[in-house]
Scaffold this active site. Structure first.
Site, PDB file in Angstrom:
ATOM      1  N   ASP A  61       0.189  -1.056  -0.513  1.00  0.00           N
ATOM      2  CA  ASP A  61      -0.155  -0.065   0.166  1.00  0.00           C
ATOM      3  C   ASP A  61       1.199   0.967  -0.326  1.00  0.00           C
ATOM      4  O   ASP A  61       0.719   2.669   0.339  1.00  0.00           O
ATOM      5  CB  ASP A  61      -0.646   0.167   1.302  1.00  0.00           C
ATOM      6  CG  ASP A  61      -2.295  -1.036   0.967  1.00  0.00           C
ATOM      7  OD1 ASP A  61      -2.998  -0.918   0.395  1.00  0.00           O
ATOM      8  OD2 ASP A  61      -1.673  -1.872   1.617  1.00  0.00           O
ATOM      9  N   GLU A  66      -0.547   9.339   1.302  1.00  0.00           N
ATOM     10  CA  GLU A  66      -1.963  10.060   1.832  1.00  0.00           C
ATOM     11  C   GLU A  66      -1.195  10.058   3.759  1.00  0.00           C
ATOM     12  O   GLU A  66      -1.800  10.723   4.469  1.00  0.00           O
ATOM     13  CB  GLU A  66      -2.631  10.249   1.258  1.00  0.00           C
ATOM     14  CG  GLU A  66      -3.840  12.037   2.471  1.00  0.00           C
ATOM     15  CD  GLU A  66      -5.478  11.624   1.607  1.00  0.00           C
ATOM     16  OE1 GLU A  66      -5.391  12.703   1.599  1.00  0.00           O
ATOM     17  OE2 GLU A  66      -5.749  10.734   1.102  1.00  0.00           O
ATOM     18  N   ASP A  67      -1.903   8.212   3.551  1.00  0.00           N
ATOM     19  CA  ASP A  67      -1.871   7.447   4.788  1.00  0.00           C
ATOM     20  C   ASP A  67      -0.607   8.042   5.886  1.00  0.00           C
ATOM     21  O   ASP A  67      -1.126   7.800   6.695  1.00  0.00           O
ATOM     22  CB  ASP A  67      -2.733   6.439   4.676  1.00  0.00           C
ATOM     23  CG  ASP A  67      -3.956   6.040   3.999  1.00  0.00           C
ATOM     24  OD1 ASP A  67      -4.791   7.308   4.778  1.00  0.00           O
ATOM     25  OD2 ASP A  67      -4.026   5.386   2.868  1.00  0.00           O
ATOM     26  N   ARG A  86       1.204  -1.491   7.852  1.00  0.00           N
ATOM     27  CA  ARG A  86       1.179  -0.345   7.300  1.00  0.00           C
ATOM     28  C   ARG A  86       1.844   0.556   7.413  1.00  0.00           C
ATOM     29  O   ARG A  86       2.521   1.645   7.412  1.00  0.00           O
ATOM     30  CB  ARG A  86      -0.528   0.734   6.980  1.00  0.00           C
ATOM     31  CG  ARG A  86      -0.737  -0.270   5.703  1.00  0.00           C
ATOM     32  CD  ARG A  86      -2.148   0.571   4.741  1.00  0.00           C
ATOM     33  NE  ARG A  86      -1.581   1.777   3.734  1.00  0.00           N
ATOM     34  CZ  ARG A  86      -2.309   2.444   3.299  1.00  0.00           C
ATOM     35  NH1 ARG A  86      -3.380   2.856   3.849  1.00  0.00           N
ATOM     36  NH2 ARG A  86      -1.575   3.734   2.556  1.00  0.00           N
ATOM     37  N   ARG A 132      -9.522   2.709  10.915  1.00  0.00           N
ATOM     38  CA  ARG A 132      -8.146   2.671  11.423  1.00  0.00           C
ATOM     39  C   ARG A 132      -8.004   4.117  12.160  1.00  0.00           C
ATOM     40  O   ARG A 132      -6.737   4.476  12.237  1.00  0.00           O
ATOM     41  CB  ARG A 132      -7.583   3.763   9.333  1.00  0.00           C
ATOM     42  CG  ARG A 132      -8.332   1.685   9.162  1.00  0.00           C
ATOM     43  CD  ARG A 132      -6.894   1.236   8.881  1.00  0.00           C
ATOM     44  NE  ARG A 132      -7.912   0.327   7.599  1.00  0.00           N
ATOM     45  CZ  ARG A 132      -6.949   0.064   6.596  1.00  0.00           C
ATOM     46  NH1 ARG A 132      -5.714   1.195   6.380  1.00  0.00           N
ATOM     47  NH2 ARG A 132      -7.214  -0.736   5.561  1.00  0.00           N
ATOM     48  N   HIS A 160     -12.305   6.051   5.066  1.00  0.00           N
ATOM     49  CA  HIS A 160     -11.610   6.880   5.280  1.00  0.00           C
ATOM     50  C   HIS A 160     -12.304   7.774   5.013  1.00  0.00           C
ATOM     51  O   HIS A 160     -13.152   7.363   3.936  1.00  0.00           O
ATOM     52  CB  HIS A 160     -10.116   7.198   4.659  1.00  0.00           C
ATOM     53  CG  HIS A 160      -9.093   6.389   4.653  1.00  0.00           C
ATOM     54  ND1 HIS A 160      -8.008   5.829   3.948  1.00  0.00           N
ATOM     55  CD2 HIS A 160      -8.659   5.254   5.727  1.00  0.00           C
ATOM     56  CE1 HIS A 160      -7.938   5.351   4.090  1.00  0.00           C
ATOM     57  NE2 HIS A 160      -7.564   5.348   5.523  1.00  0.00           N
ATOM     58  N   CYS A 241      -5.378   9.716  -2.734  1.00  0.00           N
ATOM     59  CA  CYS A 241      -4.473   9.320  -1.056  1.00  0.00           C
ATOM     60  C   CYS A 241      -3.471   9.083  -1.847  1.00  0.00           C
ATOM     61  O   CYS A 241      -2.080   8.605  -1.044  1.00  0.00           O
ATOM     62  CB  CYS A 241      -4.995   7.654  -1.300  1.00  0.00           C
ATOM     63  SG  CYS A 241      -6.883   7.441  -2.025  1.00  0.00           S
TER      64      CYS A 241
END
Length: 248
Positions: A61, A66-67, A86, A132, A160, A241
């Site tokens: 991923d 962005e995460d 992640r 998350r 999200h 993202c």
């Protein structure tokens, strides 16, 4: 130039990326690479100079940068993703933002925060309470942004917050009321129409999978650039993202 776009190329394991609310489909990595290059070119064509985080081929991923970080002004808040697999993505993103001269802060345990749950809209920062992102992570982010109003938002049926809602250049929120309850939502004509990247001025970036919403926004006076990100959409990815825009 408007600023810098932090991005990361897809690795060989991208087809193994996490899916939560969609059925898994085969992902064509070569096509994903072509689409990613076109996405970066669209940002560059609108004045955003690409800066690449180092490759993370072992992390499926990783292109969803962005995460891993929330940038507010010159502060980079390094997240603590809610999916433990992640979390290794953050270290290399941390190196990238420090090399870009940003001040860094970190979300600490037991807080979890995914950048995809953070929507900045003027003085307000909306944060999705999701699978998350937890209350502790939201509280830590609020403490790091004392000059902003941080608003927690409940989500239904999406990964999200920014899977459900984003903001237009005039401050209007565009989103799907089935997934998020916020006042004054402009409802898109396709699911992917809820995903908008602000490029500066009246310019926005959207997925090619939302042509009717793009036309609607053009009628409202916005200058829309579209890109095909179909391979990333198979992994619940969207235009927001795949980059973190810094400066501008």
């Amino acid at each position: 130039m408007s600023g810098i776009a932090l991005v990361r190329k897809p690795g060989p394991r991208i087809a193994e990326g996490i899916v939560t609310h969609v059925e898994r489909e085969p992902v064509d990595r070569e096509r994903a690479l072509v689409q990613h290059d076109a996405y970066v070119a669209a940002l560059a064509g609108n004045g955003w100079r690409p800066a690449y985080a180092e490759l993370a081929d072992e992390l499926p991923d990783a292109p969803f940068v962005e995460d891993a970080v929330v940038v507010a002004g010159r502060l980079a808040v390094l997240t603590r993703p809610g999916a433990p697999e992640r979390r290794p993505e953050v270290e290399s993103v941390a190196r990238a933002v420090r090399e870009l001269g940003l001040k860094a802060a970190e979300i600490a345990p037991p807080g979890t925060l995914d950048g995809g749950d953070v929507l900045q809209a003027g003085p307000t920062v909306y944060v999705g309470r999701s699978a998350r992102t937890n209350d502790d992570g939201i509280a830590q982010l609020a403490a790091l942004l004392p000059d902003r109003q941080v608003v927690s938002v409940e989500l239904t049926g999406v990964l999200h917050l920014k899977s459900a809602v984003t903001a237009l250049p005039d401050g209007t929120l565009i989103g799907d009321p089935r997934h998020v309850d916020l006042p004054g939502l402009l409802v898109p004509l396709e699911e992917a129409g809820a995903h908008v990247v602000l490029l500066g001025g009246d310019r926005v970036l959207m997925a090619a999978s939302a042509p009717r919403t793009a036309a609607m926004l053009e009628k409202r006076g916005f200058n829309v650039t579209t890109v095909d990100i179909s391979e990333f959409e198979k992994l619940e990815g969207c235009v927001t993202c795949l980059s973190v825009l810094i400066g501008g």
